[in-house]
Design an enzyme around this catalytic site. Structure first.
Site, PDB file in Angstrom:
ATOM      1  N   HIS A 184       5.394 -13.162  49.372  1.00  0.00           N
ATOM      2  CA  HIS A 184       5.966 -12.155  50.265  1.00  0.00           C
ATOM      3  C   HIS A 184       5.076 -10.925  50.337  1.00  0.00           C
ATOM      4  O   HIS A 184       4.940 -10.288  51.389  1.00  0.00           O
ATOM      5  CB  HIS A 184       7.366 -11.763  49.790  1.00  0.00           C
ATOM      6  CG  HIS A 184       8.434 -12.636  50.344  1.00  0.00           C
ATOM      7  ND1 HIS A 184       9.644 -12.832  49.727  1.00  0.00           N
ATOM      8  CD2 HIS A 184       8.487 -13.391  51.475  1.00  0.00           C
ATOM      9  CE1 HIS A 184      10.384 -13.644  50.451  1.00  0.00           C
ATOM     10  NE2 HIS A 184       9.710 -13.999  51.512  1.00  0.00           N
ATOM     11  N   ARG A 286       8.101 -18.856  66.510  1.00  0.00           N
ATOM     12  CA  ARG A 286       8.960 -19.598  65.577  1.00  0.00           C
ATOM     13  C   ARG A 286      10.419 -19.342  65.952  1.00  0.00           C
ATOM     14  O   ARG A 286      10.876 -18.194  65.914  1.00  0.00           O
ATOM     15  CB  ARG A 286       8.695 -19.140  64.152  1.00  0.00           C
ATOM     16  CG  ARG A 286       7.223 -19.178  63.721  1.00  0.00           C
ATOM     17  CD  ARG A 286       7.063 -18.641  62.321  1.00  0.00           C
ATOM     18  NE  ARG A 286       5.684 -18.568  61.899  1.00  0.00           N
ATOM     19  CZ  ARG A 286       4.900 -17.498  62.042  1.00  0.00           C
ATOM     20  NH1 ARG A 286       5.391 -16.397  62.620  1.00  0.00           N
ATOM     21  NH2 ARG A 286       3.663 -17.508  61.629  1.00  0.00           N
ATOM     22  N   ARG A 322       7.634 -23.195  69.509  1.00  0.00           N
ATOM     23  CA  ARG A 322       7.854 -24.366  68.658  1.00  0.00           C
ATOM     24  C   ARG A 322       9.352 -24.575  68.492  1.00  0.00           C
ATOM     25  O   ARG A 322      10.073 -23.646  68.126  1.00  0.00           O
ATOM     26  CB  ARG A 322       7.205 -24.142  67.289  1.00  0.00           C
ATOM     27  CG  ARG A 322       7.349 -25.321  66.333  1.00  0.00           C
ATOM     28  CD  ARG A 322       6.713 -25.021  64.988  1.00  0.00           C
ATOM     29  NE  ARG A 322       7.437 -24.000  64.253  1.00  0.00           N
ATOM     30  CZ  ARG A 322       6.982 -23.395  63.151  1.00  0.00           C
ATOM     31  NH1 ARG A 322       5.784 -23.696  62.687  1.00  0.00           N
ATOM     32  NH2 ARG A 322       7.710 -22.492  62.546  1.00  0.00           N
ATOM     33  N   GLU A 411      -0.216 -31.275  61.946  1.00  0.00           N
ATOM     34  CA  GLU A 411      -0.040 -30.720  60.611  1.00  0.00           C
ATOM     35  C   GLU A 411      -0.207 -31.759  59.514  1.00  0.00           C
ATOM     36  O   GLU A 411      -0.206 -31.411  58.333  1.00  0.00           O
ATOM     37  CB  GLU A 411       1.349 -30.085  60.490  1.00  0.00           C
ATOM     38  CG  GLU A 411       1.578 -28.948  61.473  1.00  0.00           C
ATOM     39  CD  GLU A 411       3.029 -28.546  61.548  1.00  0.00           C
ATOM     40  OE1 GLU A 411       3.406 -27.554  60.914  1.00  0.00           O
ATOM     41  OE2 GLU A 411       3.806 -29.242  62.239  1.00  0.00           O
ATOM     42  N   ASN A 434      -2.052 -24.411  57.813  1.00  0.00           N
ATOM     43  CA  ASN A 434      -1.397 -24.265  56.514  1.00  0.00           C
ATOM     44  C   ASN A 434      -0.894 -25.619  56.010  1.00  0.00           C
ATOM     45  O   ASN A 434      -1.191 -26.035  54.886  1.00  0.00           O
ATOM     46  CB  ASN A 434      -0.217 -23.284  56.610  1.00  0.00           C
ATOM     47  CG  ASN A 434      -0.643 -21.893  57.022  1.00  0.00           C
ATOM     48  OD1 ASN A 434      -1.824 -21.578  57.057  1.00  0.00           O
ATOM     49  ND2 ASN A 434       0.322 -21.059  57.340  1.00  0.00           N
ATOM     50  N   ASP A 435      -0.111 -26.299  56.837  1.00  0.00           N
ATOM     51  CA  ASP A 435       0.408 -27.600  56.426  1.00  0.00           C
ATOM     52  C   ASP A 435      -0.667 -28.674  56.440  1.00  0.00           C
ATOM     53  O   ASP A 435      -0.658 -29.577  55.594  1.00  0.00           O
ATOM     54  CB  ASP A 435       1.579 -28.018  57.320  1.00  0.00           C
ATOM     55  CG  ASP A 435       2.920 -27.547  56.766  1.00  0.00           C
ATOM     56  OD1 ASP A 435       3.096 -27.584  55.537  1.00  0.00           O
ATOM     57  OD2 ASP A 435       3.786 -27.132  57.558  1.00  0.00           O
ATOM     58  N   ARG A 445       1.466 -25.756  49.363  1.00  0.00           N
ATOM     59  CA  ARG A 445       0.874 -24.487  49.806  1.00  0.00           C
ATOM     60  C   ARG A 445       1.568 -23.258  49.247  1.00  0.00           C
ATOM     61  O   ARG A 445       1.089 -22.137  49.416  1.00  0.00           O
ATOM     62  CB  ARG A 445       0.839 -24.413  51.336  1.00  0.00           C
ATOM     63  CG  ARG A 445       2.184 -24.345  52.043  1.00  0.00           C
ATOM     64  CD  ARG A 445       1.951 -24.484  53.539  1.00  0.00           C
ATOM     65  NE  ARG A 445       3.175 -24.465  54.312  1.00  0.00           N
ATOM     66  CZ  ARG A 445       3.516 -23.473  55.120  1.00  0.00           C
ATOM     67  NH1 ARG A 445       2.751 -22.412  55.230  1.00  0.00           N
ATOM     68  NH2 ARG A 445       4.627 -23.544  55.820  1.00  0.00           N
ATOM     69  N   CYS A 482      -2.939 -22.442  65.169  1.00  0.00           N
ATOM     70  CA  CYS A 482      -1.947 -21.385  64.991  1.00  0.00           C
ATOM     71  C   CYS A 482      -1.638 -21.144  63.510  1.00  0.00           C
ATOM     72  O   CYS A 482      -0.662 -20.494  63.170  1.00  0.00           O
ATOM     73  CB  CYS A 482      -0.651 -21.699  65.740  1.00  0.00           C
ATOM     74  SG  CYS A 482       0.187 -23.196  65.168  1.00  0.00           S
TER      75      CYS A 482
END
Length: 549
Positions: A184, A286, A322, A411, A434-435, A445, A482
Site C-alpha cells: 500500500h 478498473r 475492463r 496475463e 503484473n500478472d 506478485r 497496462c
C-alpha cells in the site's frame, strides 16, 4: 559517501534531513482484568468505534486509491470475526488491551498464511491495532513526525492512514525498510507522486537529521553526499519539475511514430487528474470499485451512471474498460466466495463471470447504454483470458450488446503464446505485465519472499510480450500494455521496441515516459529491446538496455 539500495517508486529525486518514524507502542502484558468483563467490553467497543470513525474521516479527506484503502481499513477494524476473537478473550478475563493485541496478532498470522493479496494486507492490521491500543491507553496514535521543517521520512513501513494524508510540503521523500512495489505504501506513493524507496533494509542505520539523497530512479539512498552530488540532485529535481509543468503533447518517438499514452484509473473521479496530466485516454478502467464493497451486484442503472461519468470526461478519445476482475485477491460473496487452496489459479476473471453470466450481461448492458449517451471511443476487454474459446465467447457476447471494440487482457503465458489465434477473434490485446510476470515466473506478485522473481524486465516475460507484439503487427490489431511496467520509462521504450503501440500507467508517470519516448526513434527502441531480450536475467536485461540506450 555510501549508498543504500531498495526499490524505487517513480523516477524522482529528493534531498533533505532524515526524520525517523516513532517506534510502535509496546505490546501489553497478559495480566487479568481488574475491572471485569463488562467494563473491558465497553472499552473495546468505544475504542474500535472511535478508530473506525477516524479512518472514515480520513477517507473523506482524500480520493482515489487512498480513499479505498482507508475505507477498507475502517471495515477491517469492525470485522465481525475480529470482534468475536476479542470478545472471547475479554470473556476469559483478559484486559481490553491484551484482548485487542492478541486477537489482531492471531488474525494477522492467519492472513499471512493465506498469502497473496490478503497476506500483503496483514501488515495493515498492525496499524489498526496500534490505533486501538493508543485509544485504550489515552495516548496519541503513532504517526508521522512533525519536526517543523521539510524532511525525508524513514519508517519500517507506513500505514495507509498516514500515507494518504502526508503533507507533501513537508515530506520530501519516503524510505521504508519493509514492503515491496505492490505494498500500500508503494501504491499510494506512486499515486501521489512522492519520491519513495521501499524495501531498503539497510535504512535502519539512518539517523535523525543526517542529510541524504533519495534517488528513486536509481533505487538508492546516498548518505553523506558531497556538495557536488547535492547540486546535481537539485538540478535533476528542477528539471523534473519543469517537465511536469510543461504542456503535455501526445506521446511519440523522436521520429514521429505515435505511441498513445493512456491512464490507468480506478474511479470516474480520477479522470480529471489524468486529463490534466496529459493522458490521451484511458488504457485501463478498473470496474471493481462498484462491486468490492457490495453484498450484491450493483444494478444496471448504478453502473451506467458511473460509466457515463467516465466516458463523458474523454469525448472522442479511447477509453478501455475492463469488465469485473474478481476472484483471487478480490473474492465477492455474490460471485465467487468459495474457498480455494490457490485462488490465483482458480475461478477468477472471465472464468468467474462465465459462472455467473447474468452479472457479465448486466455489466455489458450498462456499458452499452453509457456508450450510447456519450462520445468517447469505448473499448471493452475481459481479464484473465487463457484460451481461444474464451476469446471467441467474450467478443461474441460484447458484440451481441452492440459494443464495437472488444478485446482481451494477456496475463497468462498461454494467451501470449497463442496471441495470433486469440487476435483472430479479438479486436485488440492489452498486456497486464503484473500478472503475466507472476504466472511466467511462478512467483506471487504480492509475496515479499519471492519479490526478486517478480520483475517484468525478465527476458522470459519480454519474449512473451514480443510474441503478442508480433501477432498484433501481422494481423493489424492494436497491442498495448497496462501493467506497472509501462510506468518505467526505459522499459516503456523496450515495450515499444517489442511491438507495443500504447502504454497505460498511473497518471503521475506520464511525463517521464513521454520524455523517454521522445528521445528515441523506433529503430532505437528495437535495438534496445533486442539487447534486453538477449540477456539471461532481469538485472542484466535492465543493464543491457541502459547500455544500448
Amino acid at each position: 559517501m555510501a549508498a543504500l539500495r531498495g526499490v524505487g517508486i517513480g523516477q524522482g529525486v529528493a534531498t533533505g534531513p532524515v526524520r525517523r518514524m516513532a517506534e510502535p507502542l509496546p505490546a501489553p502484558e497478559n495480566t487479568p482484568s481488574g475491572v471485569g468483563a463488562e467494563v473491558e467490553r465497553a472499552r473495546v467497543a468505544e475504542a474500535i468505534s472511535y478508530v473506525a470513525a477516524d479512518l472514515n474521516r480520513r477517507a473523506e479527506a482524500v480520493d482515489g486509491t487512498a480513499r479505498e484503502v482507508l475505507e477498507a481499513q475502517a471495515m477491517i477494524a469492525e470485522d465481525p470475526t475480529l470482534a468475536d476473537e476479542v470478545e472471547e478473550r475479554v470473556a476469559a478475563g483478559a484486559t481490553a488491551e491484551w484482548a485487542v493485541h492478541d486477537a489482531f496478532a492471531g488474525f494477522r498470522a492467519s492472513l499471512e498464511a493465506v498469502g497473496g493479496y490478503l497476506g500483503e494486507r496483514a501488515a495493515d492490521l498492525d496499524d489498526i491495532a496500534q490505533r486501538v491500543l493508543a485509544r485504550l491507553r489515552g495516548v496519541p496514535a503513532p504517526g508521522v513526525p512533525e519536526p517543523g521543517h521539510p524532511f525525508v521520512l524513514v519508517a519500517r513501513d507506513l500505514a495507509p492512514a498516514d500515507t494518504a494524508l502526508l503533507d507533501l510540503d513537508q515530506v520530501l521523500a519516503l524510505i521504508t525498510t519493509d514492503g515491496g512495489p505492490t505494498s500500500h505504501t508503494a501504491i499510494l506513493a506512486r499515486e501521489k507522486g512522492i519520491v519513495a524507496l521501499v524495501g531498503a533494509v539497510d535504512a535502519v542505520s539512518l539517523a535523525d537529521d543526517e542529510t541524504v539523497i533519495v534517488d528513486a530512479a536509481a533505487g538508492t539512498v546516498v548518505t553523506g553526499p558531497s556538495a557536488e552530488e547535492l547540486a546535481r540532485a537539485a538540478e535533476r529535481a528542477a528539471e523534473r519539475k519543469a517537465v511536469d509543468a510543461a504542456p503535455a503533447s501526445p506521446g511519440a518517438l523522436a521520429d514521429g511514430t505515435p505511441i498513445a499514452l493512456l491512464a490507468n484509473l480506478g474511479k470516474p473521479g480520477d479522470a480529471v487528474d489524468a486529463a490534466a496530466r496529459g493522458a490521451e485516454g484511458v488504457g485501463l478502467f478498473r470496474t471493481e470499485f462498484l462491486f468490492l464493497s457490495a453484498t450484491h451486484a450493483p444494478t444496471v442503472s448504478v453502473q451506467r451512471e458511473a460509466y457515463r461519468e467516465l466516458l463523458a470526461a474523454f469525448p472522442g478519445r479511447k477509453v478501455v474498460v475492463r469488465v469485473l476482475d474478481a476472484g483471487a485477491d478480490k473474492p465477492l460473496p455474490f460471485l465467487n466466495d468459495a474457498h480455494e487452496e490457490n485462488p490465483a489459479l482458480g475461478l477468477r476473471g472471465l472464468r468467474a463471470l462465465r459462472a455467473s453470466e447474468d452479472i457479465l450481461r448486466e455489466q455489458l448492458t450498462a456499458l452499452a447504454e453509457a456508450d450510447a449517451e456519450t462520445e468517447a471511443d469505448l473499448w471493452v476487454m475481459a481479464p484473465m483470458v487463457a484460451t481461444v474459446e474464451e476469446t471467441a465467447y467474450f467478443t461474441a457476447l460484447a458484440r451481441e450488446y452492440g459494443l464495437r471494440t472488444a478485446g482481451i487482457m494477456v496475463e497468462v503465458p498461454s494467451s501470449a503464446l497463442l496471441a495470433d489465434r486469440l487476435l483472430a477473434h479479438a479486436d485488440f490485446a492489452s498486456i497486464g505485465t503484473n500478472d503475466l510476470t507472476q504466472y511466467t515466473m511462478a512467483a506471487d506478485r504480492l509475496l515479499g519472499s519471492v519479490a526478486s522473481f517478480q520483475d517484468p524486465w525478465h527476458p522470459a516475460v519480454l519474449r512473451l510480450v514480443a510474441e503478442v507484439g508480433r501477432a498484433g503487427r501481422e494481423l493489424g490489431k492494436p497491442v498495448g500494455v497496462c501493467g506497472e511496467a509501462a510506468a518505467d520509462p526505459l522499459l516503456a521504450v523496450v515495450l515499444v521496441g517489442l511491438g507495443v503501440g500504447s502504454l497505460s500507467m498511473a497518471p503521475s508517470a506520464l511525463a517521464d515516459v513521454r520524455r523517454a519516448l521522445a528521445e528515441r526513434t523506433l529503430d532505437d527502441a528495437g535495438r534496445i529491446a533486442a539487447a534486453a531480450l538477449a540477456a539471461d536475467d532481469a538485472t542484466s536485461a535492465r543493464a543491457a538496455a541502459h547500455a544500448a540506450g
